[in-house]
Design a protein around this motif. Sequence first.
Motif, PDB file in Angstrom:
ATOM      1  N   ARG A 190      80.648   1.401 -51.324  1.00 57.31           N
ATOM      2  CA  ARG A 190      79.920   0.155 -51.504  1.00 57.31           C
ATOM      3  C   ARG A 190      79.269  -0.257 -50.187  1.00 57.31           C
ATOM      4  O   ARG A 190      79.778   0.034 -49.110  1.00 57.31           O
ATOM      5  CB  ARG A 190      80.858  -0.939 -51.987  1.00 57.31           C
ATOM      6  CG  ARG A 190      81.405  -0.699 -53.362  1.00 57.31           C
ATOM      7  CD  ARG A 190      82.437  -1.730 -53.717  1.00 57.31           C
ATOM      8  NE  ARG A 190      83.552  -1.742 -52.770  1.00 57.31           N
ATOM      9  CZ  ARG A 190      84.633  -2.487 -52.923  1.00 57.31           C
ATOM     10  NH1 ARG A 190      84.745  -3.283 -53.954  1.00 57.31           N
ATOM     11  NH2 ARG A 190      85.608  -2.437 -52.043  1.00 57.31           N
ATOM     12  N   PRO A 199      78.978  -5.616 -58.183  1.00 50.50           N
ATOM     13  CA  PRO A 199      78.526  -4.669 -59.211  1.00 50.50           C
ATOM     14  C   PRO A 199      77.271  -5.130 -59.941  1.00 50.50           C
ATOM     15  O   PRO A 199      76.572  -4.307 -60.525  1.00 50.50           O
ATOM     16  CB  PRO A 199      79.724  -4.594 -60.168  1.00 50.50           C
ATOM     17  CG  PRO A 199      80.431  -5.900 -59.982  1.00 50.50           C
ATOM     18  CD  PRO A 199      80.253  -6.255 -58.541  1.00 50.50           C
ATOM     19  N   GLU A 200      76.995  -6.429 -59.927  1.00 44.53           N
ATOM     20  CA  GLU A 200      75.815  -6.972 -60.587  1.00 44.53           C
ATOM     21  C   GLU A 200      74.989  -7.756 -59.580  1.00 44.53           C
ATOM     22  O   GLU A 200      75.523  -8.293 -58.611  1.00 44.53           O
ATOM     23  CB  GLU A 200      76.222  -7.901 -61.753  1.00 44.53           C
ATOM     24  CG  GLU A 200      77.087  -7.246 -62.823  1.00 44.53           C
ATOM     25  CD  GLU A 200      76.322  -6.188 -63.611  1.00 44.53           C
ATOM     26  OE1 GLU A 200      75.078  -6.263 -63.630  1.00 44.53           O
ATOM     27  OE2 GLU A 200      76.983  -5.300 -64.188  1.00 44.53           O
TER      28      GLU A 200
END
Length: 253
Positions: free
Chosen positions: A4, A19-20
Amino acid sequence: MARRKKIYEGKAKTLYEGPEPGTIVQYFKDDATAFNAEKHDVIEGKGVLNNILSEFFMLGLAQIGVPTHFLKRLNMREQLVRSCEIVPLEVIVRNYAAGSMCKRLGLEEGTQLPRPIVEYCYKDDALGDPLVTEEHIAAFGWASQQDMDDILSLALRVNDFMSGIFLAVGIRLVDFKIEIGRIYDGDFQRLVIADEISPDSCRLWDIETGQKLDKDVFRRDLGSLTDAYSEVARRLGVMPNNPPAPSKPTLVN
């Protein structure tokens, strides 16, 4: 799998892309710092406790209609939060004299204040987060007058909620600091409680004994910081009486 993307690493937390779109993963570290990071240590389990406690307070605030950036806890060390623009201020609410207020005003530690006092510090580690007035905030455009009215209202509502929660378990909320974020929805702006609420950002004293249950334990070498934070979590019912010793997991993607 690619790691990440790290957005920011502070003294107590690391932020990663969520994640969004519009989300961030907030990772709680075991690092403990004091005196503008002049004192530093790594205290096993501290990040786990702060993550769980911050979740508890953020969910409680949401239940009484105080908006926060919190979405959900992901695991023992991480939570998912909304991305927001942080107002460059630390908002401090004081119910009793302690810390820098005693030094500035010559008050005895523990003096009950006639009413909650809200102070503002400019967020800048290099400058030592100096105390500022609303005149500074307006002059330098850090927040509008409407923002300041809303921030004051939010801070006092958080104080009412937190004071009651702690009083019920025999803990005095001496003072605390919060950060405020701006979330935009088109042209509409909403202010929310951001960052964290934990013993790292509060002064907490046992009502009967005066025992410190906050980061002053680390600042003043008063004992085990994890024991103090565990006692707060135990009283609030967010962990069992005899929890297993938290271990530091490997950060995964």
